[in-house]
Structures are given as C-alpha cells and as structure tokens.
Design a protein around this motif. Structure first.
Motif, mmCIF file in Angstrom:
data_model
loop_
_atom_site.group_PDB
_atom_site.id
_atom_site.type_symbol
_atom_site.label_atom_id
_atom_site.label_comp_id
_atom_site.label_asym_id
_atom_site.label_seq_id
_atom_site.Cartn_x
_atom_site.Cartn_y
_atom_site.Cartn_z
ATOM 1 N N PRO A 130 2.253 19.047 -8.386
ATOM 2 C CA PRO A 130 3.108 17.915 -8.728
ATOM 3 C C PRO A 130 2.558 16.633 -8.155
ATOM 4 N N PRO A 131 2.925 15.483 -8.727
ATOM 5 C CA PRO A 131 2.439 14.199 -8.196
ATOM 6 C C PRO A 131 2.734 14.070 -6.719
ATOM 7 N N LEU A 132 1.798 13.520 -5.971
ATOM 8 C CA LEU A 132 1.966 13.363 -4.531
ATOM 9 C C LEU A 132 3.154 12.485 -4.182
ATOM 10 N N SER A 133 3.485 11.570 -5.104
ATOM 11 C CA SER A 133 4.507 10.570 -4.800
ATOM 12 C C SER A 133 5.930 11.068 -5.014
ATOM 13 N N ILE A 134 6.109 12.286 -5.555
ATOM 14 C CA ILE A 134 7.460 12.787 -5.786
ATOM 15 C C ILE A 134 8.199 12.913 -4.450
ATOM 16 N N GLY A 135 9.374 12.328 -4.402
ATOM 17 C CA GLY A 135 10.196 12.404 -3.205
ATOM 18 C C GLY A 135 9.736 11.510 -2.068
ATOM 19 N N ARG A 136 8.760 10.653 -2.313
ATOM 20 C CA ARG A 136 8.262 9.780 -1.251
ATOM 21 C C ARG A 136 8.445 8.322 -1.654
ATOM 22 N N ARG A 137 8.638 7.483 -0.684
ATOM 23 C CA ARG A 137 8.733 6.055 -0.932
ATOM 24 C C ARG A 137 7.321 5.491 -0.975
ATOM 25 N N VAL A 138 7.012 4.803 -2.048
ATOM 26 C CA VAL A 138 5.654 4.288 -2.203
ATOM 27 C C VAL A 138 5.687 2.786 -2.410
ATOM 28 N N ALA A 139 4.563 2.150 -2.111
ATOM 29 C CA ALA A 139 4.429 0.712 -2.304
ATOM 30 C C ALA A 139 4.416 0.382 -3.792
ATOM 31 N N ASP A 140 4.890 -0.797 -4.124
ATOM 32 C CA ASP A 140 4.913 -1.251 -5.512
ATOM 33 C C ASP A 140 3.505 -1.662 -5.927
ATOM 34 N N PRO A 141 2.896 -0.970 -6.920
ATOM 35 C CA PRO A 141 1.533 -1.332 -7.336
ATOM 36 C C PRO A 141 1.399 -2.783 -7.784
ATOM 37 N N ALA A 142 2.492 -3.370 -8.302
ATOM 38 C CA ALA A 142 2.441 -4.758 -8.755
ATOM 39 C C ALA A 142 2.218 -5.725 -7.600
ATOM 40 N N HIS A 143 2.509 -5.284 -6.382
ATOM 41 C CA HIS A 143 2.334 -6.130 -5.202
ATOM 42 C C HIS A 143 1.115 -5.736 -4.378
ATOM 43 N N MET A 144 0.333 -4.801 -4.859
ATOM 44 C CA MET A 144 -0.888 -4.424 -4.163
ATOM 45 C C MET A 144 -2.017 -5.382 -4.519
ATOM 46 N N THR A 145 -2.949 -5.543 -3.607
ATOM 47 C CA THR A 145 -4.144 -6.339 -3.891
ATOM 48 C C THR A 145 -5.376 -5.444 -3.759
ATOM 49 N N ALA A 146 -6.459 -5.893 -4.363
ATOM 50 C CA ALA A 146 -7.717 -5.149 -4.328
ATOM 51 C C ALA A 146 -8.804 -6.045 -3.771
ATOM 52 N N ARG A 147 -9.564 -5.509 -2.837
ATOM 53 C CA ARG A 147 -10.707 -6.225 -2.275
ATOM 54 C C ARG A 147 -11.975 -5.528 -2.723
ATOM 55 N N PHE A 148 -12.939 -6.286 -3.229
ATOM 56 C CA PHE A 148 -14.198 -5.693 -3.674
ATOM 57 C C PHE A 148 -15.318 -6.711 -3.534
ATOM 58 N N VAL A 149 -16.548 -6.223 -3.574
ATOM 59 C CA VAL A 149 -17.743 -7.056 -3.441
ATOM 60 C C VAL A 149 -18.539 -6.917 -4.731
ATOM 61 N N ASP A 150 -18.699 -8.010 -5.453
ATOM 62 C CA ASP A 150 -19.349 -7.932 -6.761
ATOM 63 C C ASP A 150 -20.853 -7.681 -6.612
ATOM 64 N N PRO A 151 -21.566 -7.435 -7.718
ATOM 65 C CA PRO A 151 -23.002 -7.118 -7.634
ATOM 66 C C PRO A 151 -23.846 -8.192 -6.967
ATOM 67 N N LEU A 152 -23.355 -9.439 -6.923
ATOM 68 C CA LEU A 152 -24.092 -10.526 -6.286
ATOM 69 C C LEU A 152 -23.776 -10.655 -4.799
ATOM 70 N N GLY A 153 -22.866 -9.798 -4.294
ATOM 71 C CA GLY A 153 -22.525 -9.828 -2.883
ATOM 72 C C GLY A 153 -21.365 -10.732 -2.530
ATOM 73 N N VAL A 154 -20.650 -11.237 -3.534
ATOM 74 C CA VAL A 154 -19.504 -12.127 -3.293
ATOM 75 C C VAL A 154 -18.234 -11.287 -3.180
ATOM 76 N N GLU A 155 -17.488 -11.510 -2.116
ATOM 77 C CA GLU A 155 -16.259 -10.755 -1.895
ATOM 78 C C GLU A 155 -15.092 -11.402 -2.636
ATOM 79 N N HIS A 156 -14.232 -10.570 -3.235
ATOM 80 C CA HIS A 156 -13.055 -11.038 -3.972
ATOM 81 C C HIS A 156 -11.830 -10.270 -3.494
ATOM 82 N N GLU A 157 -10.687 -10.923 -3.601
ATOM 83 C CA GLU A 157 -9.415 -10.258 -3.367
ATOM 84 C C GLU A 157 -8.440 -10.738 -4.433
ATOM 85 N N VAL A 158 -8.037 -9.822 -5.315
ATOM 86 C CA VAL A 158 -7.188 -10.161 -6.456
ATOM 87 C C VAL A 158 -6.093 -9.108 -6.570
ATOM 88 N N PRO A 159 -5.039 -9.361 -7.366
ATOM 89 C CA PRO A 159 -4.031 -8.324 -7.586
ATOM 90 C C PRO A 159 -4.676 -7.035 -8.109
#
Length: 252
Positions: A2-31
C-alpha cells in the motif's frame, strides 16, 4: 504494497520546493511541481555528493549507462545495483544521480529536505524517484521522509520507490549481461541474432547456427541486455536456457 502515505500526515506537495543544479552548474530553487513538470531534471548535476566512508566495501564510483550513453555516479553498493537495474529497464530513457532535493516545512516550521538517490525519466514522459535500501534495510529517517516523497511524486504524476535488493538470481543474471551492455559487443550481429531466434531456441544452439562462438556470444549477450532477445531472468542463465526474439534491433 500500500502507499507509504496511508494513515500518515504528509506535507502538501504544492508547498514543496525543489533545489537542483543545471548542466551549466547554476543552482536553482523553484516550486516542486514546476520542476517536475517543466525541468529536465535527468540532465542536472548531482545536488549532493557521496562521501567516502570508512568500512564500506564499495566506494563511490561511476556506471556507464547504456540508456543515455554517459557516466552516472553512484555512492554505495546497493545504489550501484539499482543503477544497473534501471539501466536494464526498457521503460527507462534516462538516469541521474541525486539531481534534485525536495524541501518542505516539518513540525514546528522547521525546513526538512531530502535528495532521493536516483531519478529516472520514463518512456511515458513521467519521472521516477528512487531511494536504495541495502541488505540490512533502510534507516528510519529515510522511511519517515519517504511518505512525503511518495506524495510529492504522485502529485506530479511521477512515482517514488524505496527499493531493496533484487532477487539474487535476477541480480546475478543482469550483472552478467551488463558486462556486454556496450553496443560494440553487438557489432553488426543483431539482425542475424534476432532472425535466428524467431522461434524459441536454446542459446547455445542459436550460437552454433550463427557462426564463430567467440564472435557471436558477445552479440547474443548484448541482445539479451538490450531486449532483442528474451529469457526468464528468474532462472539461472546458462547455455541451454531457451531464448526468443521479441524485437529485431535494440531500441537504445
């Protein structure tokens, strides 16, 4: 499972952010949902590096991916195994090591972050996030964070897996075939191999029909890796295993 999140309180994905480093080495943080839907995360650099830890039998290294023809880093043995399994998976079109870190608010407003070990782009355009568990299992911290990753992936139309070791026979078979994953092993033999195995045939008999075993065996093993030929990988791979052609040439 079963899904891991069943019966657990989880963060709202709409309010999560993602941090990544593009192929040129520039860091970004976006929804997160923007990153998952609009960014080619499989092309990004690792957002975190893997340290060399005393006592580990397998140090961080690189795996040459036959899927997208480049080196993919791994941090430890279980991760290397999962990179190999994804590289063999015909639904995977690209691999990346820790290309994204997700951040969300935890208890008391504290920022929590997690960078899944691997990310794969799938043939349908969606993504797959993977965390790797070793033979002794996975830490409680990863398990606690996995429920949030599962919810985030589902909101983006992706999938999340917390995976353990594959069955030992399957792993051994795929590891053997991985030694022949480079296209040079096939040479120009693939059309002939596919034609020879149009009807099910033991591997050794097909090799004998095709010609010089020294030249043909590597091409046959590459055809098995690339999905041109099919065998039951749940059984020990040997010369009498019956194979059949399912395609005429490798798709990648």
């Amino acid at each position: 499972m079963p899904p891991l999140s069943i019966g657990r309180r989880v963060a709202d994905p709409a309010h999560m952010t993602a941090r990544f480093v593009d192929p040129l080495g520039v860091e970004h943080e976006v929804p997160w949902l923007e990153a998952a839907g609009e960014r080619a995360l499989e092309a990004c650099r690792p957002v975190q590096q893997f340290p060399v830890l005393k006592g580990r039998r397998v140090a961080p290294g690189w795996w040459w991916s036959s899927t997208d023809r480049r080196l993919v880093p791994y941090g430890f043995k279980a991760m290397r195994t999962q990179v190999m399994m994804l590289d063999h998976d015909p639904t995977v079109t690209a691999l990346a090591c820790r290309p994204v870190e997700l951040l969300w608010r935890g208890r008391g407003g504290k920022t929590v972050s997690h960078a899944p070990h691997l990310m794969a782009r799938l043939a349908d355009g969606s993504g797959l996030l993977v965390d790797c568990a070793g033979p002794s299992g996975v830490g409680r911290r990863v398990v606690r964070r996995a429920v949030h990753l599962e919810a985030a992936a589902a909101a983006a139309g992706w999938r999340y897996r917390l995976v353990g070791p594959p069955p030992s026979v399957v792993e051994a078979n795929v590891r053997w075939l991985a030694g022949y994953r480079h296209p040079r092993c096939a040479g120009s033999w693939l059309p002939e191999v596919a034609a020879c195995f149009r009807t099910p045939l033991p591997l050794v008999e097909g090799v004998r029909l095709l010609g010089d075993p020294i030249a043909v065996w590597p091409a046959v093993f590459h055809a098995l890796w690339a999905g041109v030929l099919s065998v039951p990988l749940e059984r020990v791979l040997h010369e009498r295993v019956v194979a059949v052609a399912v395609r005429t040439e490798a798709e990648r």
